[in-house]
Motif scaffolding. Structure first.
Motif, PDB file in Angstrom:
ATOM      1  N   GLN A 139       0.890  -1.140  -0.118  1.00 35.47           N
ATOM      2  CA  GLN A 139      -0.164   0.205   0.055  1.00 35.47           C
ATOM      3  C   GLN A 139       0.881   1.317  -0.052  1.00 35.47           C
ATOM      4  N   TYR A 140       2.012   1.232   0.578  1.00 40.08           N
ATOM      5  CA  TYR A 140       2.942   2.266   0.769  1.00 40.08           C
ATOM      6  C   TYR A 140       3.463   2.733  -0.755  1.00 40.08           C
ATOM      7  N   GLY A 141       3.738   1.783  -1.271  1.00 38.68           N
ATOM      8  CA  GLY A 141       4.446   1.988  -2.594  1.00 38.68           C
ATOM      9  C   GLY A 141       3.564   2.559  -3.695  1.00 38.68           C
ATOM     10  N   PHE A 142       2.402   1.831  -3.788  1.00 38.88           N
ATOM     11  CA  PHE A 142       1.404   2.631  -4.708  1.00 38.88           C
ATOM     12  C   PHE A 142       1.105   4.020  -4.144  1.00 38.88           C
ATOM     13  N   ALA A 143       0.871   4.153  -2.881  1.00 36.06           N
ATOM     14  CA  ALA A 143       0.483   5.570  -2.523  1.00 36.06           C
ATOM     15  C   ALA A 143       1.635   6.589  -2.686  1.00 36.06           C
ATOM     16  N   LEU A 144       2.542   6.276  -3.034  1.00 35.06           N
ATOM     17  CA  LEU A 144       3.901   6.965  -3.317  1.00 35.06           C
ATOM     18  C   LEU A 144       3.691   7.855  -4.587  1.00 35.06           C
ATOM     19  N   LEU A 145       3.001   7.262  -5.622  1.00 34.83           N
ATOM     20  CA  LEU A 145       2.926   7.806  -6.560  1.00 34.83           C
ATOM     21  C   LEU A 145       2.293   9.138  -6.966  1.00 34.83           C
ATOM     22  N   PRO A 146       1.308   9.519  -6.375  1.00 37.15           N
ATOM     23  CA  PRO A 146       0.588  10.845  -6.422  1.00 37.15           C
ATOM     24  C   PRO A 146       1.523  11.825  -6.108  1.00 37.15           C
ATOM     25  N   GLY A 147       2.343  11.369  -4.923  1.00 33.42           N
ATOM     26  CA  GLY A 147       2.936  12.535  -4.156  1.00 33.42           C
ATOM     27  C   GLY A 147       4.110  12.842  -5.292  1.00 33.42           C
ATOM     28  N   LEU A 148       4.727  11.787  -6.036  1.00 32.06           N
ATOM     29  CA  LEU A 148       5.670  11.908  -7.052  1.00 32.06           C
ATOM     30  C   LEU A 148       5.593  12.934  -8.169  1.00 32.06           C
ATOM     31  N   ILE A 149       4.260  12.465  -8.668  1.00 30.49           N
ATOM     32  CA  ILE A 149       3.737  13.268  -9.772  1.00 30.49           C
ATOM     33  C   ILE A 149       3.774  14.693  -9.336  1.00 30.49           C
ATOM     34  N   ALA A 150       2.893  14.873  -8.075  1.00 24.07           N
ATOM     35  CA  ALA A 150       2.763  16.293  -7.592  1.00 24.07           C
ATOM     36  C   ALA A 150       4.224  17.109  -7.431  1.00 24.07           C
ATOM     37  N   LEU A 151       5.058  16.257  -6.858  1.00 21.21           N
ATOM     38  CA  LEU A 151       6.522  17.075  -6.790  1.00 21.21           C
ATOM     39  C   LEU A 151       6.986  17.471  -7.981  1.00 21.21           C
ATOM     40  N   VAL A 152       7.055  16.610  -9.003  1.00 23.08           N
ATOM     41  CA  VAL A 152       7.478  17.197 -10.396  1.00 23.08           C
ATOM     42  C   VAL A 152       6.861  18.467 -10.921  1.00 23.08           C
ATOM     43  N   LEU A 153       5.591  18.442 -10.632  1.00 24.56           N
ATOM     44  CA  LEU A 153       4.873  19.479 -11.169  1.00 24.56           C
ATOM     45  C   LEU A 153       5.144  20.702 -10.134  1.00 24.56           C
ATOM     46  N   TYR A 154       5.364  20.848  -8.993  1.00 23.97           N
ATOM     47  CA  TYR A 154       5.636  21.889  -8.184  1.00 23.97           C
ATOM     48  C   TYR A 154       7.189  22.137  -8.512  1.00 23.97           C
ATOM     49  N   VAL A 155       8.161  21.219  -8.619  1.00 22.25           N
ATOM     50  CA  VAL A 155       9.595  21.712  -8.725  1.00 22.25           C
ATOM     51  C   VAL A 155       9.530  22.618 -10.141  1.00 22.25           C
ATOM     52  N   ALA A 156       8.765  21.890 -11.055  1.00 24.73           N
ATOM     53  CA  ALA A 156       8.649  22.775 -12.433  1.00 24.73           C
ATOM     54  C   ALA A 156       8.513  24.203 -12.414  1.00 24.73           C
ATOM     55  N   LEU A 187      -3.744  15.293  -2.902  1.00 24.05           N
ATOM     56  CA  LEU A 187      -5.090  14.172  -2.684  1.00 24.05           C
ATOM     57  C   LEU A 187      -5.848  14.271  -3.835  1.00 24.05           C
ATOM     58  N   VAL A 188      -5.937  15.158  -4.705  1.00 20.04           N
ATOM     59  CA  VAL A 188      -6.799  15.248  -5.901  1.00 20.04           C
ATOM     60  C   VAL A 188      -6.084  14.226  -6.864  1.00 20.04           C
ATOM     61  N   ILE A 189      -4.912  14.426  -7.015  1.00 15.74           N
ATOM     62  CA  ILE A 189      -4.312  13.544  -7.952  1.00 15.74           C
ATOM     63  C   ILE A 189      -4.319  11.832  -7.473  1.00 15.74           C
ATOM     64  N   GLY A 190      -4.410  11.900  -6.264  1.00 15.94           N
ATOM     65  CA  GLY A 190      -4.140  10.192  -5.946  1.00 15.94           C
ATOM     66  C   GLY A 190      -5.462   9.821  -5.007  1.00 15.94           C
ATOM     67  N   GLN A 191      -6.650  10.535  -5.453  1.00 12.33           N
ATOM     68  CA  GLN A 191      -7.912  10.165  -4.838  1.00 12.33           C
ATOM     69  C   GLN A 191      -8.267   8.654  -4.718  1.00 12.33           C
ATOM     70  N   PRO A 192      -8.121   7.730  -5.836  1.00 12.58           N
ATOM     71  CA  PRO A 192      -8.322   6.385  -5.483  1.00 12.58           C
ATOM     72  C   PRO A 192      -7.201   5.798  -4.738  1.00 12.58           C
ATOM     73  N   PHE A 193      -5.963   6.061  -4.771  1.00 10.51           N
ATOM     74  CA  PHE A 193      -4.926   5.506  -3.992  1.00 10.51           C
ATOM     75  C   PHE A 193      -5.119   5.693  -2.528  1.00 10.51           C
ATOM     76  N   TYR A 194      -5.473   7.033  -2.188  1.00 11.72           N
ATOM     77  CA  TYR A 194      -5.610   7.457  -0.921  1.00 11.72           C
ATOM     78  C   TYR A 194      -6.733   6.757  -0.292  1.00 11.72           C
ATOM     79  N   ASP A 195      -7.927   6.924  -1.084  1.00 12.90           N
ATOM     80  CA  ASP A 195      -9.203   6.361  -0.531  1.00 12.90           C
ATOM     81  C   ASP A 195      -9.051   4.957  -0.080  1.00 12.90           C
TER      82      ASP A 195
END
Length: 269
Positions: A24-41, A97-105
């Protein structure tokens, strides 16, 4: 003051829960990584073009004698980047949370089931797209509130002495409250609670909410830490929500769930 310690305990328990549930931890990391890339850019773009934006917005400083024009624009450029960084901290959780709604739910449901004495978790009767819309809409409403607070605190931070002592501390508590609201919205929305009801519930036990959200907000200031803490933060927020609602939790809420194969084997016996 007891609630402050209880809130921090839920933050720690959430991290322990995901540590025991590696998949569960591995799958739940994906939304944060996507958001991090967007914010860094976005922050890199602000650093590159921020000075040009300030120059364009202050044509009246073109005729100022040296070095006042350069110093003034340099100050405004630093202020613009600092404001962007503050907004990034305040909005990162909502966007993730918006990006990862299904993962976090799904993660929140599993935590609920493991914490429940009867092994069940509340489930929303709404379709997925309706839940996604409600989550996005409420996130925007919270972001507006957080932005207003962010701009206000930033302006007050320019005051001498108070701006360097009291305001930063107040800012951490405000950030912690909004982080807790965003994260607890996952389990509370599954229970059918709207935004106004959730805010009322959180305000009824501010110390508990601050004990959970303020240390998390401080940790999120460290680059990249938010990505790795986010799954555990969702798990901890689910336990926090159960406490806010007065729901009973079983003694094995922090223990790992048995694998499906093990469950079947136990049933066969």
């Amino acid at each position: 003051m007891r609630d402050l310690g209880a809130g921090f305990k839920y933050l720690v328990e959430g991290q322990r829960w995901v540590a025991r549930h590696g998949r569960q931890y591995g799958f739940a990391l994906l939304p944060g990584l996507i958001a991090l890339v967007l914010y860094v850019a976005a922050l890199v773009a602000l650093a590159i073009w921020g000075e040009g934006v300030v120059t364009w917005a202050t044509p009246f400083a073109d005729h100022w004698s040296s070095p006042w024009g350069t110093l003034f624009r340099g100050f405004l450029t630093a202020v613009l980047f600092a404001l962007g960084l503050l907004l990034a901290v305040l909005t990162f959780t909502a966007v993730t949370l918006v990006i990862g709604q299904p993962f976090y739910d799904n993660l929140s449901e599993r935590v609920d089931a493991s914490a429940s004495p009867d092994g069940t978790a509340p489930r929303s009767a709404l379709p997925f797209w309706r839940e996604l819309w409600l989550s996005a809409r409420d996130s925007v409403r919270i972001l507006v509130r957080a932005t207003v607070w962010g701009v206000l605190l930033f302006a007050l931070g320019l005051l001498p002495f108070v701006g360097q002592t009291v305001i930063p501390v107040l800012g951490f508590f405000v950030t912690g409250f909004f982080l807790a609201e965003e994260l607890t919205s996952i389990p509370l929305q599954r229970r059918g609670l709207d935004l106004r009801t959730r805010l009322t519930l959180l305000r009824s036990r501010r110390l508990l909410v601050w004990g959970y959200g303020t240390p998390l907000g401080l940790a999120f200031l460290v680059p990249f830490v938010a990505v790795f803490l986010m799954p555990g933060a969702v798990a901890g927020a689910t336990l926090l929500a159960r406490d806010l609602l007065g729901e009973e939790s079983g003694p094995e809420s922090g223990s790992p769930e048995p694998e499906p194969a093990a469950q079947e084997q136990t049933t066969d016996r």
